[in-house]
Design a protein around this motif. Structure first.
Motif, mmCIF file in Angstrom:
data_model
loop_
_atom_site.group_PDB
_atom_site.id
_atom_site.type_symbol
_atom_site.label_atom_id
_atom_site.label_comp_id
_atom_site.label_asym_id
_atom_site.label_seq_id
_atom_site.Cartn_x
_atom_site.Cartn_y
_atom_site.Cartn_z
ATOM 1 N N GLY A 59 87.958 33.984 108.531
ATOM 2 C CA GLY A 59 88.858 34.519 109.441
ATOM 3 C C GLY A 59 88.731 36.085 109.197
ATOM 4 N N GLY A 60 88.148 36.547 110.391
ATOM 5 C CA GLY A 60 87.866 38.053 110.478
ATOM 6 C C GLY A 60 88.977 38.892 111.264
ATOM 7 N N SER A 61 90.445 38.253 110.997
ATOM 8 C CA SER A 61 91.176 39.135 111.814
ATOM 9 C C SER A 61 91.931 40.098 110.838
ATOM 10 C CB SER A 61 92.246 38.098 112.432
ATOM 11 O OG SER A 61 93.406 38.437 113.059
ATOM 12 N N TYR B 13 83.339 35.594 107.470
ATOM 13 C CA TYR B 13 82.949 34.858 108.436
ATOM 14 C C TYR B 13 84.152 34.597 109.477
ATOM 15 C CZ TYR B 13 79.148 33.932 105.337
ATOM 16 O OH TYR B 13 78.025 34.049 104.496
ATOM 17 N N GLU B 14 83.814 34.711 110.680
ATOM 18 C CA GLU B 14 84.864 34.702 111.935
ATOM 19 C C GLU B 14 84.360 33.759 112.969
ATOM 20 O OE1 GLU B 14 88.057 35.572 112.630
ATOM 21 O OE2 GLU B 14 87.350 34.612 114.843
ATOM 22 N N ARG B 15 85.127 32.925 113.191
ATOM 23 C CA ARG B 15 84.641 32.020 114.278
ATOM 24 C C ARG B 15 84.632 32.661 115.702
ATOM 25 N NH1 ARG B 15 89.596 27.841 115.329
ATOM 26 N NH2 ARG B 15 90.563 30.129 116.077
ATOM 27 N N ILE C 120 102.382 45.109 118.945
ATOM 28 C CA ILE C 120 102.619 44.894 117.703
ATOM 29 C C ILE C 120 103.755 46.251 117.199
ATOM 30 C CG2 ILE C 120 101.902 45.050 115.315
ATOM 31 C CD1 ILE C 120 100.864 42.395 116.286
ATOM 32 N N ALA C 121 104.769 45.842 116.647
ATOM 33 C CA ALA C 121 105.534 46.883 116.418
ATOM 34 C C ALA C 121 105.444 47.555 115.127
ATOM 35 C CB ALA C 121 107.268 46.328 116.599
ATOM 36 N N THR C 122 105.599 48.801 114.707
ATOM 37 C CA THR C 122 105.142 49.200 113.384
ATOM 38 C C THR C 122 106.217 49.613 112.645
ATOM 39 O OG1 THR C 122 104.840 51.541 114.049
ATOM 40 C CG2 THR C 122 102.993 50.146 114.407
ATOM 41 N N GLY D 242 81.095 34.663 114.964
ATOM 42 C CA GLY D 242 80.583 33.412 115.650
ATOM 43 C C GLY D 242 80.174 32.324 114.551
ATOM 44 N N ALA D 243 80.920 32.403 113.303
ATOM 45 C CA ALA D 243 80.666 31.336 112.296
ATOM 46 C C ALA D 243 82.060 30.525 112.031
ATOM 47 C CB ALA D 243 80.338 32.267 110.994
ATOM 48 N N VAL D 244 81.840 29.340 112.360
ATOM 49 C CA VAL D 244 82.840 28.255 112.490
ATOM 50 C C VAL D 244 82.761 27.641 111.146
ATOM 51 C CG1 VAL D 244 84.058 26.521 113.524
ATOM 52 C CG2 VAL D 244 82.764 28.045 114.978
ATOM 53 N N PHE D 245 83.939 27.752 110.242
ATOM 54 C CA PHE D 245 84.239 27.141 109.003
ATOM 55 C C PHE D 245 83.979 25.627 109.199
ATOM 56 C CE2 PHE D 245 87.072 24.579 106.265
ATOM 57 C CZ PHE D 245 86.524 24.978 105.155
ATOM 58 N N ALA D 246 83.447 24.918 108.368
ATOM 59 C CA ALA D 246 83.364 23.329 108.606
ATOM 60 C C ALA D 246 83.644 22.733 107.408
ATOM 61 C CB ALA D 246 81.797 22.697 108.783
ATOM 62 N N SER E 175 95.273 27.115 109.722
ATOM 63 C CA SER E 175 94.349 26.967 108.997
ATOM 64 C C SER E 175 93.447 25.812 108.705
ATOM 65 C CB SER E 175 94.670 27.788 107.462
ATOM 66 O OG SER E 175 93.726 27.509 106.550
ATOM 67 N N SER E 176 92.088 25.723 108.841
ATOM 68 C CA SER E 176 91.333 24.466 108.871
ATOM 69 C C SER E 176 91.229 24.447 106.996
ATOM 70 C CB SER E 176 90.117 24.476 109.574
ATOM 71 O OG SER E 176 89.491 25.500 109.819
ATOM 72 N N ILE E 177 91.006 25.496 106.388
ATOM 73 C CA ILE E 177 90.888 25.485 104.967
ATOM 74 C C ILE E 177 91.978 24.765 104.247
ATOM 75 C CG2 ILE E 177 90.281 26.787 102.910
ATOM 76 C CD1 ILE E 177 88.696 28.655 104.713
ATOM 77 N N VAL F 16 96.022 33.421 102.371
ATOM 78 C CA VAL F 16 96.705 34.693 102.787
ATOM 79 C C VAL F 16 96.957 34.817 104.135
ATOM 80 C CG1 VAL F 16 95.242 36.156 100.968
ATOM 81 C CG2 VAL F 16 94.288 35.789 103.145
ATOM 82 N N GLY F 17 97.856 35.644 104.450
ATOM 83 C CA GLY F 17 98.321 36.069 105.965
ATOM 84 C C GLY F 17 98.649 34.986 106.476
ATOM 85 N N ASP F 18 98.916 34.630 107.755
ATOM 86 C CA ASP F 18 99.426 33.457 108.520
ATOM 87 C C ASP F 18 98.910 32.181 107.977
ATOM 88 O OD1 ASP F 18 100.543 35.457 110.113
ATOM 89 O OD2 ASP F 18 100.139 34.171 111.980
ATOM 90 N N GLY G 234 108.607 40.759 113.041
ATOM 91 C CA GLY G 234 107.701 41.673 113.251
ATOM 92 C C GLY G 234 106.846 42.229 112.198
ATOM 93 N N LEU G 235 106.899 41.188 111.196
ATOM 94 C CA LEU G 235 106.112 41.530 109.840
ATOM 95 C C LEU G 235 104.694 40.836 109.767
ATOM 96 C CD1 LEU G 235 108.699 41.111 106.985
ATOM 97 C CD2 LEU G 235 106.959 43.033 107.489
ATOM 98 N N GLY G 236 104.286 40.114 110.590
ATOM 99 C CA GLY G 236 103.096 39.140 110.418
ATOM 100 C C GLY G 236 101.950 40.231 109.980
#
Ligand SMILES: Cc1cc2nc3c(=O)[nH]c(=O)nc-3n(C[C@H](O)[C@H](O)[C@H](O)COP(=O)(O)OP(=O)(O)OC[C@H]3O[C@@H](n4cnc5c(N)ncnc54)[C@H](O)[C@@H]3O)c2cc1C
Length: 412
Positions: free
Chosen positions: A13-15, A35-37, A49-51, A118-122, A154-156, A310-312, A322-324
């Motif tokens: 996840g590269g976000s 690695y990001e899909r 996005i509110a800061t 362009g790397a999709v976790f499998a 998350s697929s993991i 981590v994250g979402d 607004g905390l994501g």
């Protein structure tokens, strides 16, 4: 592999969460591969996005300087009734930024050679010495730790905690970005310096200006970002919204170009009668509205063997808080601290990290649920109804929705 590195970490996840982890763990000397899909399209996935303070602190820790150049300043909030009457105002200076702009800020800080688009976790497997991570194109890599930064669905996580699934809140957000030059002068006169809200019965709409194409902050070249939370109660209503013209269901989110024309037409027709005249203008002029169902989720665990959530992927609070992005950043910052600690062994440091983050996540989800208590299914208890009544008041919405100081409302 660099023999000097204290260890090797693969981030999927590269976000927001993935980039924060990548930047902060590399700073500690770890060998990190992200690695990001998505391909480069990720950079154009735009929305407002509110800061707030937490976000600035997280960027500072990541060594990224953010300032006025990262968004459009609003002086305060304004609430408008569906008939256009101003219900109230609330001073709260705030910088409104956009997902794309934050992404590009972070992406610049992270070396291209270690970002694999362009790397999709499998799949992955774990043994005593580490993890082997496999991607759909056949690539395979080894690491000491696997960080799951692959978002709400998350697929993991689905592999390590299959029973932990997000709970649909019973409503969805219609969203849109409009070229500000396409909006009438009266619109900008009233709303340009404001974070604006409109509260039709059982619904919630908001809007503010953000940077335009190419992160342009020049007046006249920005976008107006709007979000309209609308009930769609029950699994069948959600499935219908996420089913395209060919009858294909997209349970993990429907791309904007596949949303059925009848749903968009209905949303546009409802806007003509349900929202304030200025917001109607924004909806009318939006070429490609998109849709995001709203969920509640806190994972029961964040450390599962050598997998770290981590994250979402770890927790998703409703966006009213607004905390994501800040939470994603904070998860990463505190994870880096756990990898930095030398006073305890790694497992103990990670257990402390997990306990701290889960405490915060539960408080954030609880607060965001109360902020959205008047949306979605009707409340069935006296306490629920009282909560809904309090949170739908214009003064509560203006003071608390995506506030600059969310921490003061969190109960640990
Ligand atoms: C309507 C709405 C409004 C919001 N407003 C705000 C706001 O004002 N402020 C705020 O802070 N937050 C806001 N958020 C929340 C914020 O967008 C998220 O919390 C944040 O993006 C989470 O970051 P993340 O990196 O954890 O997950 P994501 O941004 O979802 O990133 C996950 C990444 O993983 C990748 N991925 C997924 N599966 C795979 C796979 N199998 N292989 C490889 N890669 C994969 C995806 O492509 C994606 O890039 C809002 C959200 C919504 C829905």
């Amino acid at each position: 592999m660099n023999s000097q590195a204290p260890g090797r970490i693969v981030v999927v996840g590269g976000s927001m969460a993935g980039l924060f982890c990548g930047i902060l763990l590399r700073r500690l000397g770890y060998e990190v591969e992200v690695y990001e899909r998505a391909g480069e399209a990720l950079a154009s996935r735009g929305a407002g996005i509110a800061t707030h303070r937490e976000l600035y602190a997280a960027f500072k820790q990541a060594g990224v300087r953010i300032d006025r150049a990262m968004g459009v300043e609003t002086a305060g909030r304004i609430a408008i009734a569906p008939d256009g009457t101003v219900l109230g105002t609330h001073p709260m200076p705030q910088i409104m930024t956009s997902w794309g702009l934050l992404y590009r800020f972070l992406r610049r800080e992270y070396p291209d050679a270690h970002y694999h688009a362009g790397a999709v976790f499998a799949d992955f497997s774990e043994d005593a010495d580490g993890v082997t991570v496999r991607f759909e194109d056949g690539r395979e890599t080894r690491a000491d730790w696997l960080v799951a930064a692959d978002g709400l669905h998350s697929s993991i996580r689905a592999k390590v905690l299959p029973a932990a699934v997000p709970e649909y809140a019973g409503y969805a957000a219609w969203r849109g970005l409009v070229d500000e030059a396409a909006l009438p002068a009266s619109f900008l006169e009233q709303l340009s310096g404001q974070f604006a809200f409109c509260l039709p019965e059982g619904e919630h709409m908001l809007g503010y200006l953000v940077a335009g194409p190419n992160d342009d902050l020049t007046p006249g070249r920005r976008w107006y970002n709007w979000v309209w939370y609308r009930p769609a109660v029950g699994a069948a209503a959600l499935a219908d919204l996420l089913t395209d013209e060919c009858g294909r269901h997209h349970p993990l989110g429907i791309p904007h170009h596949l949303i059925r024309a009848e749903h968009i037409a209905k949303m546009r027709a409802d806007a003509e009668i349900r929202v304030a005249p200025l917001f109607r203008e924004a909806v009318r002029r939006t070429e490609r509205p998109f849709l995001q169902p709203i969920y509640d989720f806190v994972s029961p665990r964040l450390v599962c063997g050598r997998v770290l959530l981590v994250g979402d992927a770890a927790c998703t609070a409703r966006p009213h808080i607004g905390l994501g992005v800040s939470k994603a950043a904070d998860d990463a910052a505190k994870l880096a601290h756990a990898f930095y600690r030398t006073d305890v062994d790694r497992r103990s440091a990670l257990a402390d990290w997990e306990a701290d983050r889960l405490r915060f996540a539960r408080a954030a989800v609880k607060h965001s649920r109360s902020l959205g208590a008047y949306l979605g299914p009707a409340q069935t208890t006296p306490e629920g109804r009282a909560l809904a009544e309090f949170n739908r008041r214009p003064e509560t919405v203006m003071a608390r929705a995506a506030a600059t100081d969310p921490e003061r409302y969190l109960e640990y």
